[in-house]
Each structure stands twice: as structure tokens, then as C-alpha cells.
Design an enzyme around this catalytic site. Structure first.
Site, PDB file in Angstrom:
ATOM      1  N   SER A  53      -5.175   1.296  -3.051  1.00  0.00           N
ATOM      2  CA  SER A  53      -5.041   1.207  -4.514  1.00  0.00           C
ATOM      3  C   SER A  53      -6.426   1.113  -5.136  1.00  0.00           C
ATOM      4  O   SER A  53      -7.199   0.212  -4.792  1.00  0.00           O
ATOM      5  CB  SER A  53      -4.262  -0.044  -4.898  1.00  0.00           C
ATOM      6  OG  SER A  53      -3.028  -0.059  -4.236  1.00  0.00           O
TER       7      SER A  53
ATOM      8  N   GLU B 232      -9.881  -2.365  -8.290  1.00  0.00           N
ATOM      9  CA  GLU B 232      -9.720  -3.310  -7.180  1.00  0.00           C
ATOM     10  C   GLU B 232     -10.819  -3.064  -6.140  1.00  0.00           C
ATOM     11  O   GLU B 232     -11.292  -3.987  -5.480  1.00  0.00           O
ATOM     12  CB  GLU B 232      -8.333  -3.102  -6.545  1.00  0.00           C
ATOM     13  CG  GLU B 232      -8.087  -3.974  -5.341  1.00  0.00           C
ATOM     14  CD  GLU B 232      -6.714  -3.766  -4.729  1.00  0.00           C
ATOM     15  OE1 GLU B 232      -5.708  -3.885  -5.446  1.00  0.00           O
ATOM     16  OE2 GLU B 232      -6.661  -3.495  -3.511  1.00  0.00           O
TER      17      GLU B 232
ATOM     18  N   ARG C  27      -5.265 -10.747  -5.991  1.00  0.00           N
ATOM     19  CA  ARG C  27      -6.357  -9.883  -5.519  1.00  0.00           C
ATOM     20  C   ARG C  27      -7.725 -10.473  -5.892  1.00  0.00           C
ATOM     21  O   ARG C  27      -8.650  -9.766  -6.303  1.00  0.00           O
ATOM     22  CB  ARG C  27      -6.257  -8.466  -6.097  1.00  0.00           C
ATOM     23  CG  ARG C  27      -4.980  -7.747  -5.780  1.00  0.00           C
ATOM     24  CD  ARG C  27      -4.887  -7.324  -4.318  1.00  0.00           C
ATOM     25  NE  ARG C  27      -3.726  -6.473  -4.132  1.00  0.00           N
ATOM     26  CZ  ARG C  27      -2.520  -6.923  -3.816  1.00  0.00           C
ATOM     27  NH1 ARG C  27      -2.325  -8.228  -3.596  1.00  0.00           N
ATOM     28  NH2 ARG C  27      -1.519  -6.095  -3.664  1.00  0.00           N
TER      29      ARG C  27
HETATM   30  P1  FAD Z   1     -14.690  -3.717   3.386  1.00  0.00           P
HETATM   31  O1  FAD Z   1     -14.180  -2.547   2.642  1.00  0.00           O
HETATM   32  O2  FAD Z   1     -15.688  -3.466   4.445  1.00  0.00           O
HETATM   33  O3  FAD Z   1     -15.283  -4.768   2.359  1.00  0.00           O
HETATM   34  C1  FAD Z   1     -14.613  -5.099   1.184  1.00  0.00           C
HETATM   35  C2  FAD Z   1     -15.453  -6.124   0.412  1.00  0.00           C
HETATM   36  O4  FAD Z   1     -15.481  -7.351   1.101  1.00  0.00           O
HETATM   37  C3  FAD Z   1     -16.909  -5.679   0.298  1.00  0.00           C
HETATM   38  O5  FAD Z   1     -17.398  -5.992  -0.969  1.00  0.00           O
HETATM   39  C4  FAD Z   1     -17.634  -6.461   1.374  1.00  0.00           C
HETATM   40  O6  FAD Z   1     -18.971  -6.767   1.005  1.00  0.00           O
HETATM   41  C5  FAD Z   1     -16.801  -7.714   1.493  1.00  0.00           C
HETATM   42  N1  FAD Z   1     -16.711  -8.209   2.872  1.00  0.00           N
HETATM   43  C6  FAD Z   1     -16.147  -7.557   3.932  1.00  0.00           C
HETATM   44  N2  FAD Z   1     -16.182  -8.344   5.021  1.00  0.00           N
HETATM   45  C7  FAD Z   1     -16.774  -9.499   4.653  1.00  0.00           C
HETATM   46  C8  FAD Z   1     -17.102 -10.712   5.353  1.00  0.00           C
HETATM   47  N3  FAD Z   1     -16.838 -10.890   6.648  1.00  0.00           N
HETATM   48  N4  FAD Z   1     -17.718 -11.700   4.641  1.00  0.00           N
HETATM   49  C9  FAD Z   1     -17.985 -11.561   3.319  1.00  0.00           C
HETATM   50  N5  FAD Z   1     -17.718 -10.438   2.625  1.00  0.00           N
HETATM   51  C10 FAD Z   1     -17.109  -9.424   3.285  1.00  0.00           C
HETATM   52  N6  FAD Z   1      -5.434  -4.185   0.311  1.00  0.00           N
HETATM   53  C11 FAD Z   1      -4.453  -5.069   0.039  1.00  0.00           C
HETATM   54  O7  FAD Z   1      -4.719  -6.170  -0.436  1.00  0.00           O
HETATM   55  N7  FAD Z   1      -3.142  -4.769   0.291  1.00  0.00           N
HETATM   56  C12 FAD Z   1      -2.761  -3.582   0.823  1.00  0.00           C
HETATM   57  O8  FAD Z   1      -1.580  -3.360   1.036  1.00  0.00           O
HETATM   58  C13 FAD Z   1      -3.772  -2.616   1.091  1.00  0.00           C
HETATM   59  N8  FAD Z   1      -3.456  -1.398   1.568  1.00  0.00           N
HETATM   60  C14 FAD Z   1      -4.434  -0.479   1.796  1.00  0.00           C
HETATM   61  C15 FAD Z   1      -4.068   0.787   2.281  1.00  0.00           C
HETATM   62  C16 FAD Z   1      -5.032   1.746   2.544  1.00  0.00           C
HETATM   63  C17 FAD Z   1      -4.622   3.106   3.046  1.00  0.00           C
HETATM   64  C18 FAD Z   1      -6.403   1.436   2.340  1.00  0.00           C
HETATM   65  C19 FAD Z   1      -7.462   2.452   2.666  1.00  0.00           C
HETATM   66  C20 FAD Z   1      -6.785   0.196   1.849  1.00  0.00           C
HETATM   67  C21 FAD Z   1      -5.793  -0.775   1.570  1.00  0.00           C
HETATM   68  N9  FAD Z   1      -6.122  -2.050   1.076  1.00  0.00           N
HETATM   69  C22 FAD Z   1      -5.132  -2.967   0.824  1.00  0.00           C
HETATM   70  C23 FAD Z   1      -7.524  -2.395   0.787  1.00  0.00           C
HETATM   71  C24 FAD Z   1      -8.304  -2.911   2.029  1.00  0.00           C
HETATM   72  O9  FAD Z   1      -7.740  -2.470   3.213  1.00  0.00           O
HETATM   73  C25 FAD Z   1      -8.380  -4.430   2.069  1.00  0.00           C
HETATM   74  O10 FAD Z   1      -8.979  -4.929   0.905  1.00  0.00           O
HETATM   75  C26 FAD Z   1      -9.158  -4.953   3.293  1.00  0.00           C
HETATM   76  O11 FAD Z   1      -9.102  -6.351   3.344  1.00  0.00           O
HETATM   77  C27 FAD Z   1     -10.613  -4.502   3.306  1.00  0.00           C
HETATM   78  O12 FAD Z   1     -11.130  -4.812   4.585  1.00  0.00           O
HETATM   79  P2  FAD Z   1     -12.463  -4.162   5.114  1.00  0.00           P
HETATM   80  O13 FAD Z   1     -12.840  -4.878   6.365  1.00  0.00           O
HETATM   81  O14 FAD Z   1     -12.315  -2.695   5.226  1.00  0.00           O
HETATM   82  O15 FAD Z   1     -13.464  -4.552   3.957  1.00  0.00           O
HETATM   83  P1  NAP Z   2       5.784  -0.105  -5.080  1.00  0.00           P
HETATM   84  O1  NAP Z   2       6.789  -0.624  -4.121  1.00  0.00           O
HETATM   85  O2  NAP Z   2       5.864   1.312  -5.551  1.00  0.00           O
HETATM   86  O3  NAP Z   2       5.723  -1.072  -6.346  1.00  0.00           O
HETATM   87  C1  NAP Z   2       4.775  -0.857  -7.377  1.00  0.00           C
HETATM   88  C2  NAP Z   2       4.169  -2.189  -7.763  1.00  0.00           C
HETATM   89  O4  NAP Z   2       5.186  -3.029  -8.252  1.00  0.00           O
HETATM   90  C3  NAP Z   2       3.560  -2.873  -6.572  1.00  0.00           C
HETATM   91  O5  NAP Z   2       2.173  -2.732  -6.670  1.00  0.00           O
HETATM   92  C4  NAP Z   2       4.056  -4.302  -6.616  1.00  0.00           C
HETATM   93  O6  NAP Z   2       3.043  -5.253  -6.941  1.00  0.00           O
HETATM   94  C5  NAP Z   2       5.077  -4.329  -7.722  1.00  0.00           C
HETATM   95  N1  NAP Z   2       6.388  -4.760  -7.176  1.00  0.00           N
HETATM   96  C6  NAP Z   2       7.330  -3.995  -6.592  1.00  0.00           C
HETATM   97  N2  NAP Z   2       8.411  -4.739  -6.251  1.00  0.00           N
HETATM   98  C7  NAP Z   2       8.128  -6.006  -6.628  1.00  0.00           C
HETATM   99  C8  NAP Z   2       8.830  -7.246  -6.535  1.00  0.00           C
HETATM  100  N3  NAP Z   2      10.045  -7.321  -5.995  1.00  0.00           N
HETATM  101  N4  NAP Z   2       8.217  -8.350  -7.000  1.00  0.00           N
HETATM  102  C9  NAP Z   2       6.990  -8.305  -7.542  1.00  0.00           C
HETATM  103  N5  NAP Z   2       6.257  -7.159  -7.650  1.00  0.00           N
HETATM  104  C10 NAP Z   2       6.826  -6.024  -7.204  1.00  0.00           C
HETATM  105  O7  NAP Z   2       4.318  -0.325  -4.476  1.00  0.00           O
HETATM  106  P2  NAP Z   2       3.517   0.480  -3.374  1.00  0.00           P
HETATM  107  O8  NAP Z   2       2.377   1.135  -4.007  1.00  0.00           O
HETATM  108  O9  NAP Z   2       4.445   1.265  -2.510  1.00  0.00           O
HETATM  109  O10 NAP Z   2       2.942  -0.722  -2.511  1.00  0.00           O
HETATM  110  C11 NAP Z   2       3.805  -1.550  -1.770  1.00  0.00           C
HETATM  111  C12 NAP Z   2       3.088  -2.837  -1.438  1.00  0.00           C
HETATM  112  O11 NAP Z   2       1.921  -2.560  -0.658  1.00  0.00           O
HETATM  113  C13 NAP Z   2       2.610  -3.574  -2.681  1.00  0.00           C
HETATM  114  O12 NAP Z   2       2.744  -4.950  -2.476  1.00  0.00           O
HETATM  115  C14 NAP Z   2       1.157  -3.183  -2.793  1.00  0.00           C
HETATM  116  O13 NAP Z   2       0.356  -4.190  -3.382  1.00  0.00           O
HETATM  117  C15 NAP Z   2       0.757  -2.970  -1.332  1.00  0.00           C
HETATM  118  N6  NAP Z   2      -0.289  -1.943  -1.243  1.00  0.00           N
HETATM  119  C16 NAP Z   2      -1.549  -2.297  -1.619  1.00  0.00           C
HETATM  120  C17 NAP Z   2      -2.582  -1.379  -1.536  1.00  0.00           C
HETATM  121  C18 NAP Z   2      -3.987  -1.771  -1.889  1.00  0.00           C
HETATM  122  O14 NAP Z   2      -4.905  -1.032  -1.592  1.00  0.00           O
HETATM  123  N7  NAP Z   2      -4.182  -2.908  -2.504  1.00  0.00           N
HETATM  124  C19 NAP Z   2      -2.325  -0.090  -1.085  1.00  0.00           C
HETATM  125  C20 NAP Z   2      -1.030   0.228  -0.756  1.00  0.00           C
HETATM  126  C21 NAP Z   2      -0.005  -0.700  -0.820  1.00  0.00           C
HETATM  127  P3  NAP Z   2       2.026  -5.906  -5.872  1.00  0.00           P
HETATM  128  O15 NAP Z   2       0.993  -4.886  -5.639  1.00  0.00           O
HETATM  129  O16 NAP Z   2       1.558  -7.097  -6.584  1.00  0.00           O
HETATM  130  O17 NAP Z   2       2.806  -6.241  -4.634  1.00  0.00           O
END
Ligand code: FAD
Ligand code: NAP
Length: 338
Positions: free
Chosen positions: A237, A333, A161
Site C-alpha cells: 500500500s 505509508e 501504521r
Molecule cells: P524496510 O523497507 O527495509 O524499512 C522500512 C522503514 O523502516 C525504513 O524507513 C527503515 O529505515 C526502517 N527500518 C527497517 N528496519 C529497521 C530496524 N531494524 N531498525 C530501525 N529502523 C528500521 N505492511 C503492513 O503493515 N501490512 C501489510 O499487510 C503489508 N503488506 C505488504 C505487501 C507487499 C506486497 C509489500 C511489498 C509490502 C507490504 N507491507 C505491509 C509493507 C512492508 O512489508 C512492511 O512495512 C514491512 O514491515 C517492511 O519491512 P522491511 O524490512 O522491508 O523494511
Molecule cells: P480490503 O479487504 O480490500 O479492505 C480495504 C480496507 O478496508 C483495508 O485497508 C482495511 O483497513 C479496511 N477493512 C476491511 N475490512 C475491515 C474490517 N472488517 N474492519 C476494519 N477495517 C476493514 O483490503 P486489502 O487491500 O485486500 O488488504 C487486506 C489487509 O491486508 C488489510 O488489513 C491491509 O491493511 C493489509 N495490507 C496492507 C498492505 C500494506 O502495504 N500496508 C498491503 C496489502 C495488504 P486496514 O488496512 O486498516 O486493515
């Protein structure tokens, strides 16, 4: 390019926080970017889909929303396909496009909200795949130097991340305008290590999945446990999963045998932040207009009308209780805009 003033950002952040930008512009071409560079509006804030930001106050400066579009196949050689994507394209629509083209690599990243340009910022990841696994290079405009520049994978310094763009000195300095991905055709190999994927495939009687099936399964798991920001405001998250030393994890495991931990490539243990928060009793708890989601404690939700400060206050309270109970610091995050 139109510059709007006193612009409400409430519909442009998935937390639904009511913040205003003193100036706002949608950037659709590289010429727009250059035009904006030469205009006096400062500071610049870069916005994509607003799904990973927490706006703590009104923005004094210009919010620049990235709307650079386009998908182009650059080359196909020995099963590797280079695809250049405009940074304003919607991430999930790109994933669906790739699946339709039988291009592998993105299926585990289905249904992540936001734009393609934001994907490298935190090296988005889900279900065992991270952006870096399919990343080739990107183009960004440097607002400090006034030039376009290319970054390859090494230059982005991707981590968990994390990328170089998350460093304080680089925030809002580089506007990512185009991302080049390296996908596979025929698709290979599938990443099915996460338990939830295996269980859902099994439950659906799918023994030989392809990328379409994996994408569908990821979508259905996510829909079953994550709140849809269109219905319940959130930014996914709120915290990263903390990575701790194995000795510290062993001690934790002695006291809490059920704590989930996963070894990292750097030899540490990644602990599930959602589990820690739930163990502190936060899951489903509501404090005024904000709360912890009832199905995933890692997601903070705005039930309606909450300010950025109220959301931040709950996040701080969660951090304090996790630190007190487990001695672990939860790093946000979500990107705070202040
Ligand atoms: P924004 O929220 O608009 O921006 C995020 C940051 O990036 C800001 O600081 C902004 O200044 C910067 N930024 C945006 N675009 C640019 C650009 N073109 N150039 C330079 N800087 C920029 N994230 C995960 O990693 N894994 C997931 O599974 C995941 N699941 C999610 C589920 C839900 C329901 C939600 C709401 C969010 C989730 N996220 C997840 C977080 C998010 O969706 C990601 O981080 C996504 O990449 C953000 O994209 P955005 O365009 O909305 O960015
Ligand atoms: P989950 O399956 O309940 O698991 C909880 C955490 O354990 C996850 O965050 C994941 O880490 C880790 N994990 C589970 N199984 C794993 C494996 N086999 N090997 C290594 N790490 C493992 O998680 P969840 O909340 O439902 O999310 C599922 C996936 O979607 C995850 O990968 C999570 O990152 C992603 N997600 C991200 C966001 C966001 O906003 N960043 C929001 C929703 C879901 P990791 O997060 O490192 O994968």
C-alpha cells in the site's frame, strides 16, 4: 564486518529503484553495531528488506542492512509465551515458525514482506491484527547516544501504521536489534472479523479453523490480489487509509453511498484509500513506467526501470485527484529516502 563502497541498492528495495549507496554494510552482531558507531561513516540509513521504502536519489552516507538473526523462547507461563527474535529475521518465516510451534497471534500477519526489526516501525497490520497486539518489548541501538536501550509497548507509542520510530527526529536514529513478542499457546483467540477471511473459510468448507487454516487463508487471499514484488516491483500500500471525522464521513456517504468506512477506537472513521483512488479512475492506469495495480489501486507498481522520482510523481497526481474529488488528503505509508 565488510564495508562496501558505491553499492547498488536496486536488488535491496522491492520497488526495484536503481539507487547507489556510497557505503554499505551488513550488521550481523551487536559488536558490528558498536564497530559501525565508532567508524566515521555518516549519515546512517537503516535498511531491512526494503519493502517499504522509496529511494528518491543516491545515498550519500552508509546504508546499514540489518542481518541480526535468531529466535529464542524466553518463557512460557499460563498460556503466554515470550519469544525473542533477531531483527534481521524474515517476518513471514517467523509467522510460519510460530504456526509450526502452535503459537498463536501472528497468523493474520502472514506473507507480509520484510524483516522483524521493521515490523514495529509502522506497527504492521493486516486483517484486524497489528504488531502491537503481540508486542512485548524491543531492544534498539541509539546512534545519537551510542547505547543500547529497551522500549516497552507504551514507549513505542503504537498507533495506526505508526510508532515513535516514524517521527522525523527518530528516523535512522534507532536501529532495532531484537523484538520480543508475546504469543499464546494454546492459541487464542482467533481474529476473523474481516469479510475476506470469513468468505474464504466458508468457500473452503472450514467451519472450525485453527491458526494454520487462518494463516493459509490469509496467504491465499493475498496471493490472489497483491502483486508479488519478485515479479512486479512494488512496496505494498502506498498510502495509509485516511481517518476522518464522522460528520465528514456522513456527508461523503450521502454523495457516495458505497464508500467503505470503519469506525476507529478514537471515534473517527477509517476510509478505504483504495476505494477513493479507484473512484478517481486510477485503478489499472499506467503512466509510462509506473502505474496503479489492476487489482488493488492502493499499490503503485514499477513496470521496470522507473526512478523514485517517477513513482513519487504518480503518487502526487493521485493525491491531487483524491483531494479534489473527496477533500481528503492521502498520507504516504511508504518511507521516502532523500
Ligand atoms: P524496510 O523497507 O527495509 O524499512 C522500512 C522503514 O523502516 C525504513 O524507513 C527503515 O529505515 C526502517 N527500518 C527497517 N528496519 C529497521 C530496524 N531494524 N531498525 C530501525 N529502523 C528500521 N505492511 C503492513 O503493515 N501490512 C501489510 O499487510 C503489508 N503488506 C505488504 C505487501 C507487499 C506486497 C509489500 C511489498 C509490502 C507490504 N507491507 C505491509 C509493507 C512492508 O512489508 C512492511 O512495512 C514491512 O514491515 C517492511 O519491512 P522491511 O524490512 O522491508 O523494511
Ligand atoms: P480490503 O479487504 O480490500 O479492505 C480495504 C480496507 O478496508 C483495508 O485497508 C482495511 O483497513 C479496511 N477493512 C476491511 N475490512 C475491515 C474490517 N472488517 N474492519 C476494519 N477495517 C476493514 O483490503 P486489502 O487491500 O485486500 O488488504 C487486506 C489487509 O491486508 C488489510 O488489513 C491491509 O491493511 C493489509 N495490507 C496492507 C498492505 C500494506 O502495504 N500496508 C498491503 C496489502 C495488504 P486496514 O488496512 O486498516 O486493515
Amino acid at each position: 564486518m565488510k564495508i562496501e563502497t558505491n553499492f547498488s541498492l536496486q536488488a535491496y528495495n522491492t520497488f526495484g529503484v536503481a539507487a547507489t549507496a556510497s557505503a554499505y554494510a551488513e550488521v550481523a552482531t551487536k559488536n558490528d553495531v558498536l564497530e559501525l558507531y565508532h567508524l566515521p561513516y555518516r549519515p546512517i540509513y537503516i535498511l531491512g528488506g526494503g519493502s517499504n521504502v522509496l529511494m528518491l536519489k543516491d545515498i550519500e552516507g552508509i546504508v546499514l542492512r540489518n542481518c541480526l538473526m535468531g529466535i529464542e523462547v524466553l518463557s512460557e507461563r499460563e498460556g503466554h509465551v515470550l519469544v525473542a527474535v533477531g531483527a534481521g529475521e524474515n517476518w513471514h518465516e517467523l509467522v510460519q515458525w510460530a504456526i509450526r510451534q502452535n503459537l498463536g497471534g501472528l497468523e493474520n500477519l502472514s506473507l507480509i514482506p520484510g524483516t522483524v526489526g521493521a515490523a514495529p516501525i509502522q506497527n504492521i497490520g493486516a486483517y484486524g491484527v497489528e504488531l502491537k497486539d503481540v508486542f512485548h518489548s524491543l531492544e534498539a541501538f541509539d546512534f545519537q547516544k551510542g547505547t543500547f536501550r529497551n522500549f516497552d509497548r507504551d514507549a513505542c507509542q503504537f498507533g495506526y501504521r505508526y510508532s515513535i520510530f516514524k517521527e522525523a527526529k527518530n528516523r535512522h536514529r534507532f536501529l532495532i536489534t531484537r523484538v520480543v513478542l508475546q504469543l499464546t499457546r494454546p492459541p487464542h483467540p482467533l481474529q476473523l472479523s474481516y469479510g475476506a477471511i470469513q468468505e474464504t473459510l466458508k468457500a473452503n468448507g472450514i467451519s472450525r479453523p485453527g491458526i494454520r487454516e487462518v494463516g493459509n487463508v490469509v496467504e491465499s487471499i493475498r496471493k490472489s490480489k497483491l502483486p508479488d514484488p519478485k515479479i512486479l516491483k512494488n512496496a505494498g500500500s502506498f498510502f495509509k487509509n485516511p481517518e476522518i471525522e464522522s460528520g465528514q464521513f456522513d456527508k461523503l456517504k450521502e454523495k457516495y453511498p458505497e464508500v467503505p468506512g470503519y469506525p476507529t477506537v478514537a471515534g473517527q472513521i477509517k476510509v478505504a484509500a483504495g476505494w477513493l483512488i479507484e473512484a478517481c479512475g486510477w485503478k489499472g492506469k499506467r503512466h509510462g513506467r509506473v502505474g496503479c495495480h489492476e487489482k488493488q489501486a492502493l499499490v503503485i507498481v514499477n513496470y521496470g526501470g522507473a526512478s523514485g522520482a517517477e513513482i513519487q510523481e504518480l503518487a502526487r497526481a493521485i493525491q491531487v485527484s483524491v483531494k479534489e474529488k473527496f477533500g481528503i488528503y492521502l498520507e504516504p505509508e511508504v518511507n521516502f529516502w532523500s
